[in-house]
Motif scaffolding. Structure first.
Motif, short mmCIF file in Angstrom:
data_model
loop_
_atom_site.label_atom_id
_atom_site.label_comp_id
_atom_site.label_asym_id
_atom_site.label_seq_id
_atom_site.Cartn_x
_atom_site.Cartn_y
_atom_site.Cartn_z
N PHE A 69 -21.01 -67.95 -36.99
CA PHE A 69 -22.25 -68.72 -37.04
C PHE A 69 -22.58 -69.20 -35.64
CE2 PHE A 69 -19.83 -69.32 -40.94
CZ PHE A 69 -20.75 -68.88 -41.89
N ASN A 70 -23.87 -69.15 -35.27
CA ASN A 70 -24.27 -69.73 -33.99
C ASN A 70 -24.30 -71.25 -34.14
OD1 ASN A 70 -26.80 -70.50 -35.08
ND2 ASN A 70 -27.76 -68.61 -34.42
N PHE B 224 -12.82 -78.47 -29.69
CA PHE B 224 -13.16 -77.94 -31.00
C PHE B 224 -12.87 -76.44 -31.00
CE2 PHE B 224 -16.74 -81.09 -32.36
CZ PHE B 224 -15.89 -82.14 -32.20
N PRO B 225 -12.32 -75.91 -32.09
CA PRO B 225 -12.08 -74.47 -32.15
C PRO B 225 -13.41 -73.70 -32.14
CG PRO B 225 -11.66 -75.50 -34.27
CD PRO B 225 -11.92 -76.60 -33.31
N HIS B 226 -13.46 -72.62 -31.39
CA HIS B 226 -14.68 -71.83 -31.28
C HIS B 226 -14.35 -70.47 -30.67
CE1 HIS B 226 -14.20 -73.65 -27.32
NE2 HIS B 226 -14.91 -72.64 -26.84
N HIS B 227 -15.35 -69.64 -30.60
CA HIS B 227 -15.23 -68.33 -29.96
C HIS B 227 -16.44 -68.16 -29.04
CE1 HIS B 227 -12.21 -66.94 -32.93
NE2 HIS B 227 -12.88 -67.74 -33.73
N ARG B 228 -16.29 -67.30 -28.06
CA ARG B 228 -17.43 -66.93 -27.21
C ARG B 228 -17.54 -65.41 -27.25
NH1 ARG B 228 -19.78 -71.14 -24.65
NH2 ARG B 228 -18.44 -72.92 -24.33
N VAL C 155 -19.98 -69.33 -30.67
CA VAL C 155 -20.04 -69.06 -32.10
C VAL C 155 -18.81 -69.67 -32.79
CG1 VAL C 155 -21.44 -66.96 -31.94
CG2 VAL C 155 -18.97 -66.78 -31.82
N PHE C 156 -18.95 -69.89 -34.08
CA PHE C 156 -17.90 -70.52 -34.89
C PHE C 156 -17.66 -69.69 -36.14
CE2 PHE C 156 -20.19 -73.74 -32.56
CZ PHE C 156 -19.20 -74.53 -32.03
N SER C 157 -16.39 -69.51 -36.49
CA SER C 157 -16.05 -68.86 -37.75
C SER C 157 -15.99 -69.93 -38.83
CB SER C 157 -14.70 -68.15 -37.64
OG SER C 157 -13.65 -69.10 -37.49
N ALA C 158 -15.92 -69.48 -40.08
CA ALA C 158 -15.80 -70.43 -41.19
C ALA C 158 -14.51 -71.24 -41.04
CB ALA C 158 -15.84 -69.68 -42.52
N ALA C 159 -13.45 -70.59 -40.57
CA ALA C 159 -12.18 -71.29 -40.37
C ALA C 159 -12.32 -72.34 -39.26
CB ALA C 159 -11.08 -70.30 -40.01
N ASP C 160 -13.07 -72.02 -38.21
CA ASP C 160 -13.32 -73.00 -37.14
C ASP C 160 -14.03 -74.23 -37.70
OD1 ASP C 160 -12.26 -71.22 -35.26
OD2 ASP C 160 -14.23 -70.48 -34.65
N LEU C 161 -15.06 -73.99 -38.52
CA LEU C 161 -15.83 -75.11 -39.07
C LEU C 161 -14.98 -75.96 -40.00
CD1 LEU C 161 -19.24 -73.35 -39.78
CD2 LEU C 161 -18.54 -74.69 -37.78
N ALA C 162 -14.11 -75.32 -40.78
CA ALA C 162 -13.21 -76.07 -41.66
C ALA C 162 -12.26 -76.93 -40.85
CB ALA C 162 -12.43 -75.11 -42.56
N GLY D 290 -26.98 -83.02 -33.76
CA GLY D 290 -25.84 -82.33 -34.35
C GLY D 290 -25.43 -81.12 -33.53
N GLN D 291 -26.41 -80.39 -33.04
CA GLN D 291 -26.11 -79.22 -32.20
C GLN D 291 -25.47 -79.66 -30.90
OE1 GLN D 291 -29.31 -76.34 -31.80
NE2 GLN D 291 -30.18 -77.06 -33.74
N ARG D 292 -25.96 -80.73 -30.31
CA ARG D 292 -25.40 -81.24 -29.05
C ARG D 292 -23.96 -81.69 -29.27
NH1 ARG D 292 -28.16 -85.75 -28.20
NH2 ARG D 292 -30.05 -84.54 -28.05
N TRP D 293 -23.70 -82.41 -30.38
CA TRP D 293 -22.36 -82.89 -30.69
C TRP D 293 -21.39 -81.71 -30.84
CZ3 TRP D 293 -19.30 -82.20 -35.11
CH2 TRP D 293 -18.17 -83.01 -35.17
N LEU D 294 -21.83 -80.69 -31.54
CA LEU D 294 -20.97 -79.53 -31.77
C LEU D 294 -20.72 -78.77 -30.47
CD1 LEU D 294 -19.48 -78.06 -34.01
CD2 LEU D 294 -21.55 -76.74 -34.43
N ARG D 295 -21.76 -78.58 -29.68
CA ARG D 295 -21.61 -77.87 -28.39
C ARG D 295 -20.72 -78.65 -27.44
NH1 ARG D 295 -26.61 -76.47 -27.72
NH2 ARG D 295 -26.32 -74.29 -28.19
#
Length: 89
Positions: free
Chosen positions: A13-14, A47-51, A57-64, A34-39
């Motif tokens: 997810f972006n 925070f777990p993420h991928h580039r 971008v974030f996977s469902a596992a990252d968001l959990a 919310g977008q600023r907080w997450l970024r």
């Protein structure tokens, strides 16, 4: 045996989609808090993420995992209060 390229492929997810999934998006499309907080969390707070292709971008596992990190988190914002030294110490 044929190789299935979709096995093990995660859905990503972006930032905007991730804020919707986490329930951080407001009804006002101009509200980007919310977008600023997450970024900021991905860039500065671990925070777990991928580039991929330079995109965050974030996977469902990252968001959990992010949701778990902030479960029952205090709502206080800003810097922690400084304690004053006591008079006799």
């Amino acid at each position: 045996m044929a190789h299935d390229p979709d096995v093990g492929l995660q859905v990503f997810f972006n930032v905007k989609q991730a804020t919707v999934k986490l329930g951080l998006s407001a009804d006002d499309p101009k509200d980007l808090a919310g977008q600023r907080w997450l970024r900021d969390g991905a860039n500065h707070k671990g925070f777990p993420h991928h580039r991929m292709s330079g995109r965050l971008v974030f996977s469902a596992a990252d968001l959990a995992e992010i949701a778990g990190m902030h479960r029952n988190a205090p709502t206080r914002r800003g810097r922690p209060r400084r304690t004053r030294p006591r008079g006799g110490e």
